[in-house]
Design an enzyme around this catalytic site. Sequence first.
Site, PDB file in Angstrom:
ATOM      1  N   ASP A  61       0.890  -1.166   0.000  1.00  0.00           N
ATOM      2  CA  ASP A  61       0.000   0.000   0.000  1.00  0.00           C
ATOM      3  C   ASP A  61       0.924   1.211   0.000  1.00  0.00           C
ATOM      4  O   ASP A  61       1.654   1.433   0.974  1.00  0.00           O
ATOM      5  CB  ASP A  61      -0.890  -0.026   1.253  1.00  0.00           C
ATOM      6  CG  ASP A  61      -1.806   1.185   1.334  1.00  0.00           C
ATOM      7  OD1 ASP A  61      -1.517   2.208   0.658  1.00  0.00           O
ATOM      8  OD2 ASP A  61      -2.792   1.136   2.083  1.00  0.00           O
ATOM      9  N   TYR A 154      -7.921  14.997  -7.843  1.00  0.00           N
ATOM     10  CA  TYR A 154      -6.982  14.282  -8.727  1.00  0.00           C
ATOM     11  C   TYR A 154      -5.933  15.248  -9.297  1.00  0.00           C
ATOM     12  O   TYR A 154      -4.734  14.973  -9.265  1.00  0.00           O
ATOM     13  CB  TYR A 154      -7.774  13.610  -9.849  1.00  0.00           C
ATOM     14  CG  TYR A 154      -6.948  12.695 -10.726  1.00  0.00           C
ATOM     15  CD1 TYR A 154      -6.363  11.541 -10.212  1.00  0.00           C
ATOM     16  CD2 TYR A 154      -6.746  12.979 -12.084  1.00  0.00           C
ATOM     17  CE1 TYR A 154      -5.607  10.690 -11.010  1.00  0.00           C
ATOM     18  CE2 TYR A 154      -5.991  12.131 -12.892  1.00  0.00           C
ATOM     19  CZ  TYR A 154      -5.429  10.994 -12.349  1.00  0.00           C
ATOM     20  OH  TYR A 154      -4.675  10.155 -13.151  1.00  0.00           O
TER      21      TYR A 154
END
Length: 277
Positions: A61, A154
């Site tokens: 991760d 984003y």
Amino acid sequence: MGNRLEGKVALITGAARGSGEATARLFVNEGAKVVMTDVLDDLGKAASEELGEAAIYAHLDVTQAEDWDNAVNVATKAFGRFDILVNNAGFARYVPVDKITEEEFMTHLYVNTLGPFLGIRAVIDPMRRSGGGGSIVNIGSTNGLRGSAGGAGYCASKHGLTGLSRSAAVELGPLGIRVNLVAPGGVATQMATEAQAAWYGTGILEPGPGDWSLPLKRMGEPADVATMVLFLASDESSYCSGAEFVVDGGMSADHPTKPAEAWVEHLSALQQQSVRH
Ligand SMILES: NC(=O)c1ccc[n+]([C@@H]2O[C@H](COP(=O)([O-])OP(=O)(O)OC[C@H]3O[C@@H](n4cnc5c(N)ncnc54)[C@H](O)[C@@H]3O)[C@@H](O)[C@H]2O)c1
């Protein structure tokens, strides 16, 4: 089979599917040993098994510093050195700026900006110990070079990655470590499909007929991104650092206007004409 990465060891994040998986496949075909990492463990393991002994899978991760230490150790223990990092994992949700929650906004920054920073920090020593310089390729986005409706989280995170890339290139260049950024746009992967579906749902943008907006008139394939990453990972790009390499079918060269119906009609007429001649 080629030999453009012969003798090199690479770690790729977000490699269970999409452009990361395509990059791992191409790297192995060019002689590299690859640690494929992701949070989608079953998919990632299956993808690495398909590539044989030159590829192994490790859970990573990218937001967790200890996962980075572990995955980099897996790479050096299994393959004896460390040459290439591809920061490919990414998260995208298109939500209007007045609707995006703090949590959604911050998840973009954690995955797309903090993750690559943790990665760069984790590989500097192993790259130096390997003695062959090193290449770090960050997968940014055309949305890290310009804004986009629905892309507050984003775009902010990918602009941050562009800045991180340039800054790391300046600092790590004297160590022989090159850092570059690939900026894809319009690549047909699960992320693009999901992001576009959510984006269209906001009413900010309606889908045009097919790929009308891309000058090359097709969506990109994961392999289109992978070939650029291969160039930057290999010694062929030995004088490239701190730069952005756009892979977007010509999208960002165009003026970003909404599709006007007359223009769409004009384009389809033009296409039909050129088919006839
Ligand atoms: N598809 C496009 O059009 C496009 C355009 C610009 C940029 N990009 C970038 O390309 C990269 C690859 O995306 P893709 O298009 O192949 O989409 P994808 O969704 O197929 O792949 C993204 C991968 O990242 C992994 N991931 C997500 N969060 C993670 C985390 N916290 N830790 C580790 N892995 C994690 C996912 O599990 C997935 O395997 C991303 O950085 C994306 O932002 C894609």
